[in-house]
Design a protein around this motif. Structure first.
Motif, short mmCIF file in Angstrom:
data_model
loop_
_atom_site.label_atom_id
_atom_site.label_comp_id
_atom_site.label_asym_id
_atom_site.label_seq_id
_atom_site.Cartn_x
_atom_site.Cartn_y
_atom_site.Cartn_z
N GLU A 89 1.39 -0.97 0.28
CA GLU A 89 0.46 0.18 0.29
C GLU A 89 0.72 1.41 0.28
O GLU A 89 0.25 2.23 -0.90
N LEU A 90 1.93 1.14 0.72
CA LEU A 90 2.79 2.78 0.85
C LEU A 90 3.72 1.98 -0.96
O LEU A 90 3.79 3.71 -0.63
N ILE A 91 4.17 1.37 -0.44
CA ILE A 91 5.06 1.82 -1.98
C ILE A 91 4.13 1.59 -3.26
O ILE A 91 4.24 3.56 -4.17
N LYS A 92 2.93 1.48 -3.17
CA LYS A 92 1.41 2.68 -4.05
C LYS A 92 1.56 3.74 -4.01
O LYS A 92 1.68 4.61 -5.18
N LYS A 93 1.48 4.30 -2.67
CA LYS A 93 1.11 5.70 -2.35
C LYS A 93 2.28 6.37 -2.93
O LYS A 93 1.65 7.80 -3.07
N PHE A 94 3.05 5.45 -2.07
CA PHE A 94 4.53 6.71 -2.92
C PHE A 94 5.42 6.75 -3.94
O PHE A 94 6.18 7.12 -4.56
N ASP A 95 4.61 6.04 -5.30
CA ASP A 95 4.40 6.05 -6.11
C ASP A 95 5.90 6.03 -6.03
O ASP A 95 6.94 6.26 -7.25
N LEU A 96 6.85 4.41 -5.96
CA LEU A 96 8.03 4.20 -5.54
C LEU A 96 8.37 2.60 -6.82
O LEU A 96 7.19 2.11 -6.54
N ASP A 97 9.03 2.66 -7.34
CA ASP A 97 9.39 1.15 -8.46
C ASP A 97 10.26 0.62 -7.33
O ASP A 97 11.35 0.52 -7.44
N PRO A 98 9.98 -0.72 -6.78
CA PRO A 98 10.73 -1.20 -6.15
C PRO A 98 11.92 -1.96 -6.65
O PRO A 98 12.23 -3.03 -5.90
N SER A 99 11.58 -2.45 -8.23
CA SER A 99 12.76 -3.42 -8.92
C SER A 99 13.50 -2.98 -9.05
O SER A 99 14.09 -3.82 -9.59
N LYS A 100 13.99 -1.50 -8.56
CA LYS A 100 15.45 -1.06 -9.42
C LYS A 100 16.03 -1.24 -8.75
O LYS A 100 15.64 -1.05 -7.11
N LYS A 101 17.40 -1.30 -9.00
CA LYS A 101 18.78 -0.79 -7.61
C LYS A 101 18.91 0.71 -7.73
O LYS A 101 18.21 1.34 -8.13
N CYS A 102 18.97 0.50 -5.82
CA CYS A 102 18.97 1.48 -5.11
C CYS A 102 20.07 2.55 -5.97
O CYS A 102 19.55 4.35 -5.70
N ARG A 103 21.06 2.18 -6.80
CA ARG A 103 22.40 3.25 -7.64
C ARG A 103 21.74 3.80 -8.29
O ARG A 103 21.95 5.20 -9.24
N THR A 104 20.55 3.52 -9.28
CA THR A 104 20.00 4.21 -9.86
C THR A 104 18.78 5.40 -9.12
O THR A 104 18.14 6.43 -10.40
N TYR A 105 18.18 5.23 -8.12
CA TYR A 105 18.17 6.49 -7.50
C TYR A 105 18.20 7.70 -7.69
O TYR A 105 19.31 7.77 -6.67
N SER A 106 16.73 8.57 -7.46
CA SER A 106 17.28 9.57 -7.00
C SER A 106 16.82 10.12 -5.70
O SER A 106 16.72 9.56 -4.70
N LYS A 107 17.78 11.18 -5.10
CA LYS A 107 17.19 11.67 -3.83
C LYS A 107 15.99 11.36 -3.53
O LYS A 107 15.98 10.74 -2.40
N GLY A 108 15.16 11.79 -4.17
CA GLY A 108 13.72 11.87 -3.43
C GLY A 108 13.02 10.29 -3.22
O GLY A 108 12.84 9.90 -3.19
N ASN A 109 13.85 9.23 -4.31
CA ASN A 109 12.95 8.08 -4.35
C ASN A 109 14.02 7.25 -3.16
O ASN A 109 13.11 6.29 -2.74
N ARG A 110 14.93 7.56 -3.01
CA ARG A 110 16.03 7.13 -2.33
C ARG A 110 14.85 7.16 -0.68
O ARG A 110 15.21 6.54 0.38
N GLN A 111 14.88 9.08 -0.29
CA GLN A 111 13.86 8.99 0.32
C GLN A 111 12.38 8.29 1.14
O GLN A 111 11.54 7.83 1.80
N LYS A 112 11.81 7.91 -0.78
CA LYS A 112 10.69 7.24 -0.27
C LYS A 112 11.33 5.71 0.41
O LYS A 112 10.29 5.30 1.19
N VAL A 113 12.15 5.34 -0.38
CA VAL A 113 12.21 3.95 0.07
C VAL A 113 11.96 3.69 2.06
O VAL A 113 12.14 3.23 2.88
#
Length: 303
Positions: free
Chosen positions: A114-138
């Motif tokens: 539910e939270l992954i959907k709410k925060f619009d996060l793609d959990p299948s991506k490697k963390c090295r590809t994440y922006s600062k905002g996506n790291r915050q979402k994790v």
């Protein structure tokens, strides 16, 4: 009994005093806003609460336990989100979330999804590809997926867009309704104003003001916009009136809350046609404190 409390908390780095007698109390089901500019001592306080730094003097307890001696026990019941999240680059976001949630002994898959959907996060991506905002979402998904009793959030919305900030605010509201406590460190005043029950303002390692929002608002000024049938004499010389300006026959000014009654009685004699009042914001209080202190320091520094 307070969930989190500090008494006279002090931290020195050599001759530099980073914290000088900090007193904080966070009660069950309370959101405590810990605000101040960068470098004021917020993160140092949080590192002591997490058992990462040892205080020079004073006391700090979470759940009635010493934050330094009982750090391992305390960490089983808290969730922490830093302002700059570092993740393992070769793990996916989903793997990191699962790891953090398992460390806390929680396993609520539905909540996680539910939270992954709410925060619009793609959990299948490697963390090295994440922006600062996506790291915050994790970090936020991992924190709110766990069944913690205390959430320590240090600039948690850093890098998030306004839509995601709203999702964060909903999550805070949800855990508060469950009776959980939150220490929210922030310099975003609007965020604190929306979420917090109690506020502590820190400046140069000292708490300069603390209390509920309603208590603190008595210390600041209301914003008034007034139009009258006749000109209002002597308003600019009245005690408690500040920043008076006139535009299109409307008077705009601020008034100290304790002088509001006197000022309104004076103005009402001249036939009020229009009156708009906006409550004082946390930002007004914050800026008044900082501007006032800086002016007095500048004066004190002149020899």
């Amino acid at each position: 009994m307070a969930v989190l409390s500090t008494q006279g908390l002090t931290k020195k780095f050599g001759k530099f005093t980073a914290l000088d007698g900090i007193d904080i109390n966070v009660n069950p089901g309370e959101v405590y806003g810990f605000i101040g500019p960068n470098g004021a001592g917020k993160s140092t306080t949080i590192r002591i609460l997490l058992g990462i730094l040892k205080a020079t003097s004073g006391e700090a307890q979470i759940f009635g336990k010493d934050v330094w001696k009982d750090a391992v026990d305390i960490h089983k019941r808290i969730a922490y989100v830093p302002g700059d999240v570092n993740l393992w680059p070769n793990l996916t976001g989903g793997e990191v979330i699962d790891l953090f949630v398992k460390l806390r002994g929680a396993n609520n898959k539905n909540r996680r999804e539910e939270l992954i959907k709410k925060f619009d996060l793609d959990p299948s991506k490697k963390c090295r590809t994440y922006s600062k905002g996506n790291r915050q979402k994790v970090a936020l998904v991992a924190a709110f997926s766990s069944d913690a009793d205390l959430y320590i959030l240090d600039e948690p919305t850093s890098g998030l867009d306004p839509l995601m900030e709203r999702v964060f605010q909903e999550c805070v509201g949800a855990v508060k309704r469950e009776g959980k406590s939150i220490l929210l460190s922030s310099h975003i005043l609007s965020e604190v104003e929306k979420l917090c029950d109690t506020v502590g303002i820190i400046r140069q390692g000292k708490i300069i003001e603390s209390g509920s929002l309603s208590e603190l608002r008595h210390l600041t000024r209301a914003n008034l916009l007034i139009q009258t049938k006749e000109p209002v004499p002597s308003l600019d010389t009245m005690e408690g009136v500040h920043n008076l300006t006139e535009k299109n026959q409307e008077l705009s000014f601020q008034v100290d809350m304790e002088k509001l009654d006197t000022v309104l009685k004076h103005v009402s004699q001249f036939g009020v046609v229009k009156l708009e009042s906006a409550p004082p914001t946390l930002e007004d209080l914050f800026m008044r404190h900082y501007e006032g202190k800086e002016v007095s320091e500048e004066k004190g520094g002149v020899s």
